[in-house]
Design a protein around this motif. Structure first.
Motif, PDB file in Angstrom:
ATOM      1  N   GLN A 156       6.007   3.139 -10.633  1.00  0.00           N
ATOM      2  CA  GLN A 156       4.567   3.205 -10.386  1.00  0.00           C
ATOM      3  C   GLN A 156       3.746   2.732 -11.591  1.00  0.00           C
ATOM      4  N   SER A 163       0.857  -1.187   0.000  1.00  0.00           N
ATOM      5  CA  SER A 163       0.000   0.000   0.000  1.00  0.00           C
ATOM      6  C   SER A 163       0.891   1.234   0.000  1.00  0.00           C
ATOM      7  N   ALA A 164       0.277   2.388  -0.205  1.00  0.00           N
ATOM      8  CA  ALA A 164       1.027   3.642  -0.217  1.00  0.00           C
ATOM      9  C   ALA A 164       1.755   3.859   1.103  1.00  0.00           C
ATOM     10  N   THR A 211       0.664   0.641  -6.285  1.00  0.00           N
ATOM     11  CA  THR A 211       0.605   1.050  -4.887  1.00  0.00           C
ATOM     12  C   THR A 211       1.647   2.122  -4.550  1.00  0.00           C
ATOM     13  N   VAL A 214       5.510   2.783   1.085  1.00  0.00           N
ATOM     14  CA  VAL A 214       6.471   3.358   0.141  1.00  0.00           C
ATOM     15  C   VAL A 214       7.757   3.767   0.856  1.00  0.00           C
TER      16      VAL A 214
END
Length: 200
Positions: A150, A120-121, A155, A124
């Motif tokens: 990306q 998920s973000a 994500t 990162v």
């Protein structure tokens, strides 16, 4: 000109990713991701993007499309390939860094960068920390990798680094990543980010 028209114009003129220019058909598989990592390392030095791209192509032409294949090369072979790509000022240092990158990739990640793919973000930052763990790749290099990857790791996005956002500001586009990404037709967020970097 509307923002949507501005984005279409940017994509038409400058919307090729740096990976595409380097001959990398980006996929969520080990070899293209490794090649993107090599391009990231090359682009992380004070050298033009064109030289980094040309050199990444030369290393691929030499057959070094996986970390294990690159580790089969000698230091001098890497220096020579870097020179053929135009990467002359930093060729010796970079030949050493490429070996270190490959060793770490094999030992820590079994040669497969997908180990770092965020779920998920929120993950990162973990990806960025992993990238900056490679000698020669700092925060700017991590930005380069995230901006390009990306396209196959959704994500990570929407990801626009400082340079891309400077390009957006200069073109009168939103600097909020979600609003900016919404302007990219067909989900071409990585292409828009690359275009914005080129005009920044």
């Amino acid at each position: 000109m509307s923002q949507a028209d501005e984005v279409r114009d940017l994509l038409a003129q400058h919307g090729r990713t740096f990976a595409t220019d380097a001959g990398i058909t980006l996929r969520d598989t080990p070899s293209p991701l490794f090649r993107l990592l090599v391009l990231t390392l090359l682009a992380s030095t004070r050298i033009s993007a064109d030289v980094a791209v040309a050199t990444a192509r030369e290393l691929s032409r030499a057959g070094w499309r996986t970390p294990r294949r690159m580790l089969e090369s000698t230091w001098q072979q890497r220096v020579d390939a870097l020179g053929r790509g135009g990467y002359r000022r930093y060729d010796e240092t970079t030949a050493t860094r490429l070996e270190a990158l490959c060793i770490r990739l094999v030992e820590d990640y079994r040669g497969d960068l997908r180990v770092l793919r965020p779920d998920s973000a929120a993950d990162v930052d973990r990806l960025r920390k992993g990238l900056t763990g490679f000698t020669g790749i700092g925060p700017v290099g991590a930005d380069i990798f995230c901006r390009e990857v990306q396209a196959v790791w959704p994500t990570v996005g929407p990801f626009f680094d400082r340079r891309a956002l400077a390009g957006a500001r200069a073109r009168g586009l939103p600097v909020d990543p979600a609003r900016l990404a919404a302007l990219a037709p067909d989900g071409r967020v990585a292409n828009l980010a690359a275009a914005l970097v080129r005009v920044a």
